[in-house]
Design a protein around this motif. Structure first.
Motif, PDB file in Angstrom:
ATOM      1  N   THR A 173       0.842  -1.183   0.000  1.00  0.00           N
ATOM      2  CA  THR A 173       0.000   0.000   0.000  1.00  0.00           C
ATOM      3  C   THR A 173       0.885   1.244   0.000  1.00  0.00           C
ATOM      4  O   THR A 173       2.082   1.165   0.295  1.00  0.00           O
ATOM      5  N   ARG A 174       0.295   2.381  -0.296  1.00  0.00           N
ATOM      6  CA  ARG A 174       1.057   3.632  -0.284  1.00  0.00           C
ATOM      7  C   ARG A 174       1.654   3.889   1.093  1.00  0.00           C
ATOM      8  O   ARG A 174       2.807   4.325   1.203  1.00  0.00           O
ATOM      9  N   SER A 175       0.898   3.619   2.156  1.00  0.00           N
ATOM     10  CA  SER A 175       1.420   3.859   3.502  1.00  0.00           C
ATOM     11  C   SER A 175       2.572   2.919   3.837  1.00  0.00           C
ATOM     12  O   SER A 175       3.471   3.279   4.604  1.00  0.00           O
ATOM     13  N   GLN A 176       2.593   1.727   3.261  1.00  0.00           N
ATOM     14  CA  GLN A 176       3.701   0.801   3.496  1.00  0.00           C
ATOM     15  C   GLN A 176       4.945   1.219   2.721  1.00  0.00           C
ATOM     16  O   GLN A 176       6.065   1.094   3.217  1.00  0.00           O
ATOM     17  N   MET A 177       4.765   1.699   1.502  1.00  0.00           N
ATOM     18  CA  MET A 177       5.934   2.042   0.695  1.00  0.00           C
ATOM     19  C   MET A 177       6.527   3.398   1.075  1.00  0.00           C
ATOM     20  O   MET A 177       7.713   3.648   0.812  1.00  0.00           O
ATOM     21  N   ARG A 178       5.732   4.282   1.686  1.00  0.00           N
ATOM     22  CA  ARG A 178       6.238   5.620   1.984  1.00  0.00           C
ATOM     23  C   ARG A 178       7.533   5.608   2.803  1.00  0.00           C
ATOM     24  O   ARG A 178       8.515   6.249   2.403  1.00  0.00           O
ATOM     25  N   PRO A 179       7.610   4.895   3.960  1.00  0.00           N
ATOM     26  CA  PRO A 179       8.876   4.918   4.697  1.00  0.00           C
ATOM     27  C   PRO A 179      10.018   4.252   3.945  1.00  0.00           C
ATOM     28  O   PRO A 179      11.180   4.627   4.125  1.00  0.00           O
ATOM     29  N   GLU A 180       9.725   3.273   3.090  1.00  0.00           N
ATOM     30  CA  GLU A 180      10.766   2.651   2.276  1.00  0.00           C
ATOM     31  C   GLU A 180      11.465   3.687   1.398  1.00  0.00           C
ATOM     32  O   GLU A 180      12.688   3.648   1.217  1.00  0.00           O
ATOM     33  N   ILE A 181      10.684   4.601   0.860  1.00  0.00           N
ATOM     34  CA  ILE A 181      11.233   5.593  -0.063  1.00  0.00           C
ATOM     35  C   ILE A 181      11.751   6.816   0.690  1.00  0.00           C
ATOM     36  O   ILE A 181      12.857   7.304   0.431  1.00  0.00           O
ATOM     37  N   GLU A 182      10.978   7.309   1.645  1.00  0.00           N
ATOM     38  CA  GLU A 182      11.368   8.538   2.346  1.00  0.00           C
ATOM     39  C   GLU A 182      12.638   8.347   3.167  1.00  0.00           C
ATOM     40  O   GLU A 182      13.502   9.233   3.202  1.00  0.00           O
ATOM     41  N   ARG A 183      12.758   7.222   3.862  1.00  0.00           N
ATOM     42  CA  ARG A 183      13.949   7.009   4.697  1.00  0.00           C
ATOM     43  C   ARG A 183      15.216   6.929   3.857  1.00  0.00           C
ATOM     44  O   ARG A 183      16.279   7.382   4.281  1.00  0.00           O
ATOM     45  N   GLY A 214       6.998   9.096  -5.641  1.00  0.00           N
ATOM     46  CA  GLY A 214       8.287   9.559  -6.151  1.00  0.00           C
ATOM     47  C   GLY A 214       8.208  10.989  -6.646  1.00  0.00           C
ATOM     48  O   GLY A 214       9.094  11.812  -6.367  1.00  0.00           O
ATOM     49  N   ALA A 215       7.149  11.322  -7.379  1.00  0.00           N
ATOM     50  CA  ALA A 215       6.993  12.686  -7.892  1.00  0.00           C
ATOM     51  C   ALA A 215       6.819  13.683  -6.753  1.00  0.00           C
ATOM     52  O   ALA A 215       7.363  14.797  -6.793  1.00  0.00           O
ATOM     53  N   ASP A 216       6.068  13.308  -5.719  1.00  0.00           N
ATOM     54  CA  ASP A 216       5.895  14.189  -4.564  1.00  0.00           C
ATOM     55  C   ASP A 216       7.229  14.501  -3.898  1.00  0.00           C
ATOM     56  O   ASP A 216       7.404  15.570  -3.300  1.00  0.00           O
ATOM     57  N   LEU A 217       8.162  13.560  -3.977  1.00  0.00           N
ATOM     58  CA  LEU A 217       9.479  13.743  -3.362  1.00  0.00           C
ATOM     59  C   LEU A 217      10.504  14.312  -4.347  1.00  0.00           C
ATOM     60  O   LEU A 217      11.699  14.352  -4.047  1.00  0.00           O
ATOM     61  N   GLY A 218      10.049  14.730  -5.518  1.00  0.00           N
ATOM     62  CA  GLY A 218      10.936  15.388  -6.474  1.00  0.00           C
ATOM     63  C   GLY A 218      11.800  14.458  -7.282  1.00  0.00           C
ATOM     64  O   GLY A 218      12.861  14.871  -7.767  1.00  0.00           O
ATOM     65  N   MET A 219      11.351  13.203  -7.484  1.00  0.00           N
ATOM     66  CA  MET A 219      12.182  12.227  -8.186  1.00  0.00           C
ATOM     67  C   MET A 219      11.502  11.751  -9.462  1.00  0.00           C
ATOM     68  O   MET A 219      10.306  11.490  -9.484  1.00  0.00           O
ATOM     69  N   GLU A 220      12.288  11.633 -10.526  1.00  0.00           N
ATOM     70  CA  GLU A 220      11.822  11.057 -11.780  1.00  0.00           C
ATOM     71  C   GLU A 220      12.049   9.541 -11.753  1.00  0.00           C
ATOM     72  O   GLU A 220      13.057   9.066 -11.226  1.00  0.00           O
TER      73      GLU A 220
END
Length: 291
Positions: A173-183, A214-220
């Motif tokens: 889910t989006r909530s599960q992947m968020r810390p994977e990417i943000e951290r 990814g786009a919200d965090l400025g990444m292509e």
């Protein structure tokens, strides 16, 4: 599509280091460092071909705590900084690069590191030939090897986000992947002083939530054109042949510098890189921010 059992074996090395394959790397020599290369513009392509299709893989082995990455400018953790620019979310990853007509340029990428057994040798080879590459790092590997991230940045390479534990994002889910990417963004930012501008989903397993986050965090989102399949350890000669046979202007090549015994990956780079350069290819990187 490769089966889950093989892919799980590929990832288990990320939980601990072994000494296998180190002897094959001792011939690498250190060289001087140089400046950054000209830029290239990325272009969105059609969906990946069958040869570059994502393989299935296991979901994340454990849940991650929420990251403070997005809260830092508000909560006052560390120096004030600008939030990463939000980008338009794509529906497909970028597969190749658009260069000027007649520019025989290619992009080399390395996933899953940094690994102190193999990444330093790859950096020395790239430095010897005065070329730049992209490294898509996993947070769990990067957090204890920030010196290698700084060496990448000092040499002019681009560092991209490859999640924390290399899960298959389209099973989350989006909530599960968020810390994977943000951290992972946080570790890269802490090590080199700027967040990553590029993101690659493990196994090439994208979904809408991954593109939007990814786009919200400025990444292509960057995929690949040519897969060396070096993680299967097919032999150095096979890796070299795959890269040379797939060479063409705008091609993005997928390699690995961690996730298993990468002695063949190092040896393959040492063999095919000078041949690409002799054939008139320019090995370069896209500009730091997306389109």
């Amino acid at each position: 599509m490769k089966n889950d059992q093989k892919l799980f074996g590929r990832r288990t090395v990320l939980r601990g280091f072994t000494a296998v394959g180190v002897a094959a790397l001792t011939g690498c020599a250190a060289d001087g460092r140089t400046s950054a290369p000209p830029s290239a513009l990325p272009s969105a392509g059609a969906s990946a071909s069958a040869s570059a299709a994502p393989a299935a893989g296991p979901p994340a082995a454990r849940a991650l705590a929420p990251s403070a990455y997005r809260l830092r400018p508000i909560a006052g953790y560390g120096p004030q900084r600008a939030a990463p620019p939000k980008l338009r979310a794509r529906h497909k990853p970028i597969l190749s690069m658009d260069f000027e007509h007649g520019d025989r340029a290619m992009v080399l990428t390395f996933d899953d590191g940094p690994d102190p057994r193999y990444t330093p040798h790859i950096l020395r080879i790239l430095r010897k030939h005065d070329v730049r590459a992209m490294f898509f790092v996993c947070g769990e590997m990067a957090v204890d090897n920030k010196d290698l991230l700084r060496e990448m940045a000092d040499d002019g390479h681009l560092i991209g986000n490859h999640t924390w534990t290399h899960p298959q994002l389209n099973r989350m889910t989006r909530s599960q992947m968020r810390p994977e990417i943000e951290r992972t963004c946080e570790v890269i930012d802490d090590a080199v002083g700027e967040p990553p501008a590029w993101f690659r989903a493990p196994y090439g397993a994208w979904n809408g939530a991954a593109f939007r986050l990814g786009a919200d965090l400025g990444m292509e989102p960057l995929a690949w054109t040519v897969d060396s399949l070096d993680w299967t350890t097919p032999g150095t000669g096979t890796i070299v042949s795959r890269v040379l046979d797939g060479a063409a202007p705008g091609v993005v090549v997928l390699n690995h510098d961690a996730g298993g015994n990468r002695a063949q990956s190092v040896a393959g780079l040492r063999a095919y890189l000078p041949r690409l350069l002799d054939d008139g290819y320019r090995i370069t990187i896209p500009r730091r921010r997306g389109i």
